[in-house]
Write a protein that holds these residues in place. Structure first.
Motif, PDB file in Angstrom:
ATOM      1  N   ILE A  29       0.851  -1.188   0.000  1.00  0.00           N
ATOM      2  CA  ILE A  29       0.000   0.000   0.000  1.00  0.00           C
ATOM      3  C   ILE A  29       0.889   1.241   0.000  1.00  0.00           C
ATOM      4  N   ALA A  30       0.509   2.217  -0.788  1.00  0.00           N
ATOM      5  CA  ALA A  30       1.131   3.544  -0.738  1.00  0.00           C
ATOM      6  C   ALA A  30       0.022   4.575  -0.836  1.00  0.00           C
ATOM      7  N   TYR A  31       0.152   5.679  -0.101  1.00  0.00           N
ATOM      8  CA  TYR A  31      -0.868   6.728  -0.184  1.00  0.00           C
ATOM      9  C   TYR A  31      -0.246   8.071   0.171  1.00  0.00           C
ATOM     10  N   GLU A  32      -0.817   9.139  -0.418  1.00  0.00           N
ATOM     11  CA  GLU A  32      -0.332  10.486  -0.169  1.00  0.00           C
ATOM     12  C   GLU A  32      -1.417  11.496  -0.531  1.00  0.00           C
ATOM     13  N   ALA A  33      -1.292  12.690   0.022  1.00  0.00           N
ATOM     14  CA  ALA A  33      -2.171  13.798  -0.338  1.00  0.00           C
ATOM     15  C   ALA A  33      -1.476  14.656  -1.379  1.00  0.00           C
ATOM     16  N   GLY A  34      -2.255  15.295  -2.227  1.00  0.00           N
ATOM     17  CA  GLY A  34      -1.687  16.163  -3.246  1.00  0.00           C
ATOM     18  C   GLY A  34      -2.706  17.187  -3.700  1.00  0.00           C
ATOM     19  N   SER A  39       0.889  18.817  -8.056  1.00  0.00           N
ATOM     20  CA  SER A  39       1.558  17.661  -7.460  1.00  0.00           C
ATOM     21  C   SER A  39       2.398  16.905  -8.486  1.00  0.00           C
ATOM     22  N   THR A  40       2.152  17.135  -9.775  1.00  0.00           N
ATOM     23  CA  THR A  40       2.972  16.458 -10.774  1.00  0.00           C
ATOM     24  C   THR A  40       4.417  16.949 -10.748  1.00  0.00           C
ATOM     25  N   VAL A  41       4.628  18.178 -10.246  1.00  0.00           N
ATOM     26  CA  VAL A  41       5.989  18.710 -10.160  1.00  0.00           C
ATOM     27  C   VAL A  41       6.411  19.002  -8.725  1.00  0.00           C
ATOM     28  N   THR A  42       5.507  18.875  -7.787  1.00  0.00           N
ATOM     29  CA  THR A  42       5.851  19.007  -6.370  1.00  0.00           C
ATOM     30  C   THR A  42       5.240  17.827  -5.615  1.00  0.00           C
ATOM     31  N   PRO A  43       5.689  16.607  -5.947  1.00  0.00           N
ATOM     32  CA  PRO A  43       5.074  15.422  -5.336  1.00  0.00           C
ATOM     33  C   PRO A  43       5.357  15.347  -3.849  1.00  0.00           C
ATOM     34  N   ASP A 102       1.871  -3.809 -11.002  1.00  0.00           N
ATOM     35  CA  ASP A 102       3.163  -3.148 -11.128  1.00  0.00           C
ATOM     36  C   ASP A 102       3.682  -2.868  -9.738  1.00  0.00           C
ATOM     37  N   ALA A 103       4.611  -3.693  -9.268  1.00  0.00           N
ATOM     38  CA  ALA A 103       5.119  -3.538  -7.902  1.00  0.00           C
ATOM     39  C   ALA A 103       5.905  -2.248  -7.728  1.00  0.00           C
ATOM     40  N   ALA A 104       6.478  -1.712  -8.841  1.00  0.00           N
ATOM     41  CA  ALA A 104       7.222  -0.451  -8.762  1.00  0.00           C
ATOM     42  C   ALA A 104       6.233   0.696  -8.846  1.00  0.00           C
ATOM     43  N   LEU A 105       5.544   0.961  -7.744  1.00  0.00           N
ATOM     44  CA  LEU A 105       4.496   1.968  -7.732  1.00  0.00           C
ATOM     45  C   LEU A 105       5.065   3.345  -8.010  1.00  0.00           C
ATOM     46  N   ASP A 106       4.255   4.200  -8.683  1.00  0.00           N
ATOM     47  CA  ASP A 106       4.667   5.586  -8.907  1.00  0.00           C
ATOM     48  C   ASP A 106       5.056   6.213  -7.574  1.00  0.00           C
ATOM     49  N   GLY A 107       5.938   7.161  -7.633  1.00  0.00           N
ATOM     50  CA  GLY A 107       6.394   7.815  -6.420  1.00  0.00           C
ATOM     51  C   GLY A 107       7.791   7.357  -6.049  1.00  0.00           C
ATOM     52  N   ASP A 108       8.252   6.225  -6.664  1.00  0.00           N
ATOM     53  CA  ASP A 108       9.605   5.759  -6.408  1.00  0.00           C
ATOM     54  C   ASP A 108      10.635   6.534  -7.224  1.00  0.00           C
ATOM     55  N   THR A 109      10.197   7.276  -8.245  1.00  0.00           N
ATOM     56  CA  THR A 109      11.127   7.945  -9.155  1.00  0.00           C
ATOM     57  C   THR A 109      10.945   9.456  -9.154  1.00  0.00           C
ATOM     58  N   GLY A 110      10.425  10.013  -8.069  1.00  0.00           N
ATOM     59  CA  GLY A 110      10.229  11.447  -8.004  1.00  0.00           C
ATOM     60  C   GLY A 110       8.913  11.924  -8.577  1.00  0.00           C
ATOM     61  N   ALA A 111       8.086  11.005  -9.076  1.00  0.00           N
ATOM     62  CA  ALA A 111       6.791  11.383  -9.638  1.00  0.00           C
ATOM     63  C   ALA A 111       5.720  11.297  -8.563  1.00  0.00           C
ATOM     64  N   LEU A 170       2.407  10.025  -6.800  1.00  0.00           N
ATOM     65  CA  LEU A 170       1.829   8.691  -6.691  1.00  0.00           C
ATOM     66  C   LEU A 170       0.651   8.571  -7.644  1.00  0.00           C
ATOM     67  N   VAL A 171       0.642   7.490  -8.421  1.00  0.00           N
ATOM     68  CA  VAL A 171      -0.388   7.209  -9.438  1.00  0.00           C
ATOM     69  C   VAL A 171      -0.787   8.480 -10.194  1.00  0.00           C
ATOM     70  N   GLY A 172       0.218   9.227 -10.616  1.00  0.00           N
ATOM     71  CA  GLY A 172      -0.024  10.516 -11.247  1.00  0.00           C
ATOM     72  C   GLY A 172      -0.880  10.432 -12.490  1.00  0.00           C
ATOM     73  N   GLU A 173      -0.654   9.435 -13.353  1.00  0.00           N
ATOM     74  CA  GLU A 173      -1.442   9.324 -14.577  1.00  0.00           C
ATOM     75  C   GLU A 173      -2.909   9.063 -14.262  1.00  0.00           C
ATOM     76  N   GLN A 174      -3.162   8.252 -13.256  1.00  0.00           N
ATOM     77  CA  GLN A 174      -4.547   7.957 -12.889  1.00  0.00           C
ATOM     78  C   GLN A 174      -5.223   9.182 -12.289  1.00  0.00           C
ATOM     79  N   VAL A 175      -4.491   9.926 -11.484  1.00  0.00           N
ATOM     80  CA  VAL A 175      -5.044  11.168 -10.922  1.00  0.00           C
ATOM     81  C   VAL A 175      -5.395  12.131 -12.044  1.00  0.00           C
ATOM     82  N   ALA A 176      -4.518  12.251 -13.028  1.00  0.00           N
ATOM     83  CA  ALA A 176      -4.777  13.146 -14.155  1.00  0.00           C
ATOM     84  C   ALA A 176      -6.026  12.725 -14.905  1.00  0.00           C
ATOM     85  N   ALA A 177      -6.186  11.423 -15.131  1.00  0.00           N
ATOM     86  CA  ALA A 177      -7.347  10.938 -15.874  1.00  0.00           C
ATOM     87  C   ALA A 177      -8.653  11.246 -15.143  1.00  0.00           C
TER      88      ALA A 177
END
Length: 396
Positions: A162-167, A172-176, A247-256, A258-265
């Protein structure tokens, strides 16, 4: 959208250097590309009279967002030899630009902050795979909710990650944020989900989240259903569940984010609840007083009188190249004689977008950028009026 994040730009008198630069990292040798872009804008600032100390201060922070991946940009504001504000742009500017003048030109930055929707993102996945019960998909992909019997039938296997965050969308796409991460044995998921739901509800309350975006693995209705069923009803009602392949490598591991594409959609093209209320009030106002509600003259007049509750933009915005301003924030006009007729002194001509944004910020007005499917406005601008007494209503 409130403009309080721009408050530092009201604390100093200027003159201001304002720079918008593409600092994307998705090109070969991005540092060299950014250096070349900055060189052109540095020369433009010098040609417009910017002092060497201010230009040097900007140079020290150009491209400092190198840890951000992909496409993005910077908005930078400096005066009197020091940088006052650096804003990250979710999208690079259409073209690099630099201004030097009495006012900071912060409208392009403000537009990229809109609609500023607070949200909580959640990602659920398995470490080890899904225990197939042989049951068909129950069609729960919209909310993820399951009955108690269905929860029991969907058997656990391995661990739940589980991973979770507020944005805040879209910045948040550039200030995760920094997502909280948990690993729970799947056989303990039903119990752990109850505690997790309380934590998420507390996070949503603290950040005034208006939407919950939950990403789950394809076919994992059990995982999301257990959690969604334990959220408070008001959060269940604003939860969107998105399915994707594991996808075990959840977004947020690379500076992006969390689930940024899904949030955008889910959030792209929407408005915050406060903005939607303002827009509904604007349409009611416009039905009665169209000439006082839309067009550049209506907006300028409302800002002159300190009566703008919110300035609305409906791209494409068609502003005049310049407006006129004086010492006080409400001293703006379409022409110099108009300002002088009010007894203003020190009248100067400045870029229209800089004048409008500065007047809105200094008089406490909000900014709303309308989605593309909203009703077009004259000149692409409108104003929701703030009435101070009954007399203000009667003069309209």
């Amino acid at each position: 959208m409130k403009l309080s994040f721009l408050d530092p730009l009201t604390k100093e008198p200027g003159p201001w250097a304002s720079v918008y630069l593409d600092t994307s990292r998705d090109v070969d040798d991005p540092d060299k590309a950014i250096e070349l872009r900055w060189r052109h804008q540095r020369d433009a600032l010098r040609a417009r009279g910017a002092d060497p100390a201010t230009v040097s201060a900007l140079e020290s922070v150009i491209g400092a967002d190198r840890d951000l991946p992909g496409r993005h940009g910077q908005a930078l504001f400096a005066t009197d030899g020091h940088v006052v504000l650096v804003g990250e742009l979710p999208e690079p500017p259409v073209r690099d630009a630099a201004w030097f003048g009495r006012l900071p030109n912060a409208l392009p930055l403000a537009v990229q902050h809109a609609p500023d929707i607070p949200y909580v993102a959640i990602a659920l996945t398995r470490d080890g795979g899904f225990l197939d019960t042989g049951r068909p998909d129950t069609g729960q992909s919209d909310t993820g909710e399951l009955t108690a019997e269905e929860e029991r039938e969907q058997g656990p296997a391995d661990d739940v990650l589980i991973a979770y965050e507020a944005g805040r969308w879209p910045t948040s796409t550039v200030t995760p944020g920094r997502p909280a991460r948990l690993r729970v044995p799947a056989e303990e998921w039903q119990h752990a989900a109850r505690n997790l739901a309380h934590e998420i509800a507390d996070l949503a309350d603290r950040h005034h989240a208006e939407r919950i975006v939950l990403r789950r693995d394809t076919g994992e209705a059990w995982l999301s259903g257990v959690l969604v069923n334990r959220l408070p009803r008001h959060l269940q009602d604003c939860t969107s569940v998105v399915e994707e392949e594991p996808d075990a490598a959840l977004d947020g591991d690379t500076g992006a984010a969390l689930v940024g594409e899904q949030v955008a959609a889910v959030l792209d093209g929407g408005l915050s609840m406060a903005d939607r209320r303002h827009v509904d009030a604007f349409y009611a106002q416009r039905a009665r007083h169209r000439a006082r509600s839309e067009g550049i003259r209506a907006v300028v007049t409302a800002l002159q009188r300190g009566q703008a509750q919110a300035v609305l933009l409906a791209p494409p915005v068609r502003l005049p190249e310049n407006l006129f301003t004086a010492t006080d924030p409400d001293q703006i006009a379409l022409s110099a004689p108009e300002l002088k007729a009010f007894g203003a002194s020190g009248v100067r001509e400045e870029p229209a977008e800089a004048v409008l944004l500065h007047a809105a910020l200094r008089t406490g007005a909000e900014l709303i950028v309308l989605p593309p499917d909203e009703t077009p406005l004259t000149d692409g601008v409108g104003v929701l009026l703030r009435y101070r007494d009954v007399a203000d209503v009667t003069v309209l």
